[in-house]
Design a protein around this motif. Structure first.
Motif, PDB file in Angstrom:
ATOM      1  N   ARG A  87      -6.285 -10.076 -36.237  1.00 53.40           N
ATOM      2  CA  ARG A  87      -6.419 -10.211 -37.680  1.00 53.40           C
ATOM      3  C   ARG A  87      -6.792  -8.892 -38.356  1.00 53.40           C
ATOM      4  NH1 ARG A  87      -9.941 -15.818 -38.262  1.00 53.40           N
ATOM      5  NH2 ARG A  87      -8.274 -17.263 -37.677  1.00 53.40           N
ATOM      6  N   LEU A 214     -16.104  -8.345 -44.453  1.00 52.29           N
ATOM      7  CA  LEU A 214     -15.085  -9.392 -44.411  1.00 52.29           C
ATOM      8  C   LEU A 214     -14.280  -9.428 -45.704  1.00 52.29           C
ATOM      9  CD1 LEU A 214     -17.004 -12.342 -42.682  1.00 52.29           C
ATOM     10  CD2 LEU A 214     -15.285 -10.818 -41.671  1.00 52.29           C
ATOM     11  N   LEU A 219     -10.815 -11.168 -45.025  1.00 51.03           N
ATOM     12  CA  LEU A 219     -11.054 -12.220 -44.038  1.00 51.03           C
ATOM     13  C   LEU A 219     -12.082 -13.255 -44.489  1.00 51.03           C
ATOM     14  CD1 LEU A 219     -11.141 -10.210 -40.682  1.00 51.03           C
ATOM     15  CD2 LEU A 219      -9.254 -11.546 -41.628  1.00 51.03           C
ATOM     16  N   ALA A 222     -10.762 -16.747 -44.260  1.00 50.22           N
ATOM     17  CA  ALA A 222     -10.592 -17.115 -42.852  1.00 50.22           C
ATOM     18  C   ALA A 222     -11.942 -17.478 -42.238  1.00 50.22           C
ATOM     19  CB  ALA A 222      -9.944 -15.974 -42.073  1.00 50.22           C
TER      20      ALA A 222
END
Length: 233
Positions: A87, A214, A219, A222
């Protein structure tokens, strides 16, 4: 559990030609030697020896990559979940400031690091690690001035904040914000630079730093979905 806890060693490079041919977002960690960069990375990733702290000058010349996601994820989770695709990548840049490094090695370091942070398209942001008691050394400023023209975000961690009292902490943050706000683009708009206090020893600022990283990697959603899945399982 933070997605950063998934971090695993990916590769080490010493030349621009060897940079990984990946298209996922990268966030780089930079800082003066002994500013606490390795400790910060290890704490954020909940691992003791992910980032290796060495006082040997020769080892400071490499760029180390750590992957978030990938087939390895299932190896350390309680469930059978696997994320086959990487990722994001965390990038541990060489610590700078060793007086013992010979001139030729310094030139190589400057070329490698300067070109990486200025030209790497996959690089979405920089985390700049500075000792809260001695921030914005000449080399820290050089790093900012290398990176600022990219227009990408910088998040500064003022480490070893446990060494400061409340007034000193307030003043350190105020000074840092003043310095960072002095960097503006051609239209006079400040660059997206942010700063916080951090202490690996006292575990201060972990949640704030984790969320910011993040967010910069894209992210956050996620991470939320992963927490929801864990809660439902």
């Amino acid at each position: 559990m933070s997605l950063l806890w998934q971090a695993r060693f990916f590769t080490t490079v010493n030349h621009l030609r060897d940079l990984p041919n990946t298209q996922v977002p990268e966030i780089a960690f930079a800082g003066r030697s002994n500013a606490g960069k390795s400790s910060a990375i290890n704490l954020l990733c909940n691992q003791k020896k992910l980032a290796f702290a060495s006082k040997t000058p020769g080892r400071t010349q490499h760029i180390n990559y750590f992957s978030i996601g990938g087939a390895h994820v299932g190896q350390h989770r309680k469930d059978a979940t696997k994320v086959e695709e990487i990722r994001a990548l965390l990038v541990d840049l060489p610590g700078y400031g060793y007086a013992e490094v010979p001139g030729e090695a310094k030139l190589h370091w400057n070329e490698l690091l300067g070109n990486y942070i200025q030209r790497r398209e996959q690089l979405v942001a920089l985390v700049l690690i500075m000792d809260s008691r001695r921030p914005f050394t000449d080399l820290d400023v050089q790093m900012l001035e290398w990176f600022a023209p990219t227009g990408k975000p910088v998040h500064c961690l003022l480490t070893k904040a446990d060494k400061l009292n409340r007034n000193e902490s307030t003043n350190a943050l105020r000074l840092a914000r003043t310095v960072l706000n002095s960097y503006v683009d051609e239209q006079g708009k400040p660059f997206p630079f942010t700063v916080q206090l951090f202490s690996a020893l006292k575990r201060t600022g972990i949640d704030e730093a984790n969320q910011r990283i993040l967010d910069l990697l894209g992210l956050s959603e996620a991470a939320t979905e992963g927490d929801d899945d864990d809660a439902q399982s």
